[in-house]
Design a protein around this motif. Sequence first.
Motif, short mmCIF file in Angstrom:
data_model
loop_
_atom_site.label_atom_id
_atom_site.label_comp_id
_atom_site.label_asym_id
_atom_site.label_seq_id
_atom_site.Cartn_x
_atom_site.Cartn_y
_atom_site.Cartn_z
N ARG A 115 1.86 -7.95 -20.22
CA ARG A 115 2.28 -6.27 -19.89
C ARG A 115 1.24 -5.77 -18.85
O ARG A 115 2.06 -5.38 -17.83
CB ARG A 115 2.08 -5.48 -20.95
N ILE A 116 0.20 -6.42 -18.69
CA ILE A 116 -0.69 -5.34 -17.69
C ILE A 116 -0.49 -6.17 -16.25
O ILE A 116 -0.54 -5.42 -15.32
CB ILE A 116 -2.37 -5.60 -18.17
N SER A 117 -0.40 -7.52 -16.46
CA SER A 117 -0.19 -8.11 -15.14
C SER A 117 1.17 -7.72 -14.51
O SER A 117 1.30 -7.60 -13.29
CB SER A 117 -0.22 -9.63 -15.41
N ASN A 118 2.33 -7.52 -15.28
CA ASN A 118 3.42 -7.12 -14.53
C ASN A 118 3.38 -5.59 -14.25
O ASN A 118 3.89 -5.21 -13.30
CB ASN A 118 4.50 -6.97 -15.67
N TYR A 119 2.62 -4.95 -14.67
CA TYR A 119 2.14 -3.43 -14.56
C TYR A 119 1.58 -3.30 -13.03
O TYR A 119 1.92 -2.67 -12.05
CB TYR A 119 1.49 -2.70 -15.70
N VAL A 120 0.49 -4.32 -12.59
CA VAL A 120 -0.40 -4.41 -11.62
C VAL A 120 0.79 -4.82 -10.57
O VAL A 120 0.71 -4.40 -9.27
CB VAL A 120 -1.40 -5.18 -11.65
N ILE A 121 1.64 -5.88 -10.78
CA ILE A 121 2.47 -6.44 -9.97
C ILE A 121 3.54 -5.41 -9.44
O ILE A 121 3.84 -5.48 -8.10
CB ILE A 121 3.11 -7.67 -10.19
N HIS A 122 3.94 -4.58 -10.39
CA HIS A 122 4.88 -3.54 -10.08
C HIS A 122 4.07 -2.63 -9.12
O HIS A 122 4.99 -2.11 -7.96
CB HIS A 122 5.43 -2.93 -11.29
N GLU A 123 3.16 -2.29 -9.42
CA GLU A 123 2.21 -1.13 -8.33
C GLU A 123 2.16 -1.77 -6.97
O GLU A 123 2.45 -1.10 -6.05
CB GLU A 123 1.01 -0.80 -8.79
N VAL A 124 1.99 -3.12 -7.02
CA VAL A 124 1.69 -3.77 -5.61
C VAL A 124 2.89 -3.64 -4.70
O VAL A 124 2.93 -3.23 -3.35
CB VAL A 124 1.12 -5.29 -5.74
N HIS A 125 3.99 -3.99 -5.39
CA HIS A 125 5.25 -4.02 -4.68
C HIS A 125 5.67 -2.55 -4.18
O HIS A 125 6.24 -2.22 -3.22
CB HIS A 125 6.49 -4.57 -5.56
N LYS A 126 5.38 -1.59 -4.92
CA LYS A 126 5.77 -0.36 -4.74
C LYS A 126 4.90 0.29 -3.25
O LYS A 126 5.24 0.85 -2.43
CB LYS A 126 5.23 0.81 -5.76
N TYR A 127 3.70 -0.16 -3.36
CA TYR A 127 2.92 0.22 -2.21
C TYR A 127 3.32 -0.62 -1.00
O TYR A 127 3.06 -0.38 0.19
CB TYR A 127 1.34 0.09 -2.47
N ILE A 145 -4.19 5.12 0.66
CA ILE A 145 -3.38 4.85 -0.55
C ILE A 145 -4.12 5.39 -1.77
O ILE A 145 -5.45 5.40 -1.76
CB ILE A 145 -2.87 3.42 -0.77
N GLU A 146 -3.73 5.65 -2.97
CA GLU A 146 -4.19 6.26 -4.19
C GLU A 146 -3.72 5.44 -5.57
O GLU A 146 -3.09 6.07 -6.15
CB GLU A 146 -4.21 7.72 -4.28
N PRO A 147 -3.83 4.29 -5.39
CA PRO A 147 -3.15 3.38 -6.72
C PRO A 147 -4.07 3.62 -7.82
O PRO A 147 -5.32 3.92 -7.75
CB PRO A 147 -3.34 1.97 -6.15
N VAL A 148 -3.08 3.31 -8.88
CA VAL A 148 -3.99 3.62 -10.35
C VAL A 148 -4.84 2.36 -10.41
O VAL A 148 -5.85 2.42 -11.21
CB VAL A 148 -2.74 3.31 -11.26
N GLU A 153 -6.71 -5.23 -2.35
CA GLU A 153 -6.80 -6.64 -1.74
C GLU A 153 -5.37 -7.12 -1.60
O GLU A 153 -5.33 -7.92 -0.50
CB GLU A 153 -7.74 -7.52 -2.50
N LEU A 154 -4.69 -6.99 -2.59
CA LEU A 154 -3.46 -7.42 -2.63
C LEU A 154 -2.53 -6.91 -1.68
O LEU A 154 -1.69 -7.62 -1.06
CB LEU A 154 -2.82 -7.42 -4.18
N VAL A 155 -2.55 -5.72 -1.60
CA VAL A 155 -1.83 -4.93 -0.53
C VAL A 155 -2.27 -5.25 0.80
O VAL A 155 -1.22 -5.61 1.81
CB VAL A 155 -1.80 -3.41 -0.49
N SER A 156 -3.51 -5.63 0.89
CA SER A 156 -4.24 -6.30 2.21
C SER A 156 -3.33 -7.48 2.53
O SER A 156 -3.11 -7.77 3.90
CB SER A 156 -5.35 -6.35 2.25
N HIS A 157 -3.36 -8.45 1.52
CA HIS A 157 -2.91 -9.68 2.03
C HIS A 157 -1.25 -9.57 2.45
O HIS A 157 -0.93 -10.22 3.42
CB HIS A 157 -2.73 -10.34 0.83
N HIS A 158 -0.57 -8.66 1.91
CA HIS A 158 0.67 -8.50 2.50
C HIS A 158 0.94 -7.68 4.19
O HIS A 158 1.53 -8.51 4.78
CB HIS A 158 1.43 -7.11 1.56
N PHE A 159 -0.04 -6.95 4.17
CA PHE A 159 0.06 -6.22 5.56
C PHE A 159 -0.68 -7.28 6.79
O PHE A 159 -0.50 -7.11 7.95
CB PHE A 159 -0.55 -4.71 5.71
N LYS A 160 -1.34 -8.35 6.22
CA LYS A 160 -1.87 -9.54 7.08
C LYS A 160 -0.92 -10.07 7.61
O LYS A 160 -1.22 -10.67 8.74
CB LYS A 160 -3.03 -10.08 6.20
#
Length: 252
Positions: A115-127, A145-148, A153-160
């Motif tokens: 449940r928690i990992s899906n919650y984190v992944i969902h927020e990463v995709h949103k940002y 950004i102001e994530p919960v 780090e995960l968002v930075s990998h995407h924009f890298k």
Amino acid sequence: MSKGCFIYDDTFLSLLNLIYYLLKNRIKPETIKNTRYTPNLLDQVVHLKLPEDQEVFSKVILLIGNYASRSLYYVFLSNVENKELIIYYFLLNGYKYKDRILFHRHLRCVGETIRISNYVIHEVHKYKGFVRFKELKNHILYAEIEPVNDILELVSHHFKKRLKNEYWMIKDVGRNILSLYDKKNFNLFYDTFVELFENHSIVIDDDELIRYSKNWHKPAVSKDLAKYDNLEDDVYTKVESLFQPRGAQIEA
């Protein structure tokens, strides 16, 4: 054996090393917290200075598999209370169920991890889709950004990958963390760097370089350096040669 509040040094690897130690010594913690935790008067705090052994992470992957290990890391990045205990009990059951641990959703630690990992992944995709950059005077792209959850780090990998030919910075406002990318890799900087950047730094542009060149003057220490240079060139300096022993020398 149940024992106290165990403290780890804020990193995922430090947490894994602590949990590995607890499991190996059959210690059941009442709670596990990072160094930012403020204990109450009833807490029996235990802060073990364990070495951060990289092999522990490899052992975890071999035990429960890549997917489950990644899920635990997402739990670690979450803002969920007592997430460390969830990871502890997940790994405790991992010794029994190995790489099939995620199939046992009836276990509370497994259900919470999913449940928690899906919650984190969902927020990463949103940002990934909602981060908006603005260009600073020095042509660096900047976004806030102001994530919960702690997902910078995960968002930075995407924009890298997406902005690999640009210089950019992303700031997690709530945690006061800055991710800085230099067209090769990104690094995360914490409170001190962010405070210096925002309150004490200046933009080095053409105007600033011109102003600096007008106000620059040769430092006084250069005169002393020149004297030492002249001293070395003076053949009449009264420097006696030290005794030089002959032959090979063996240092005891």
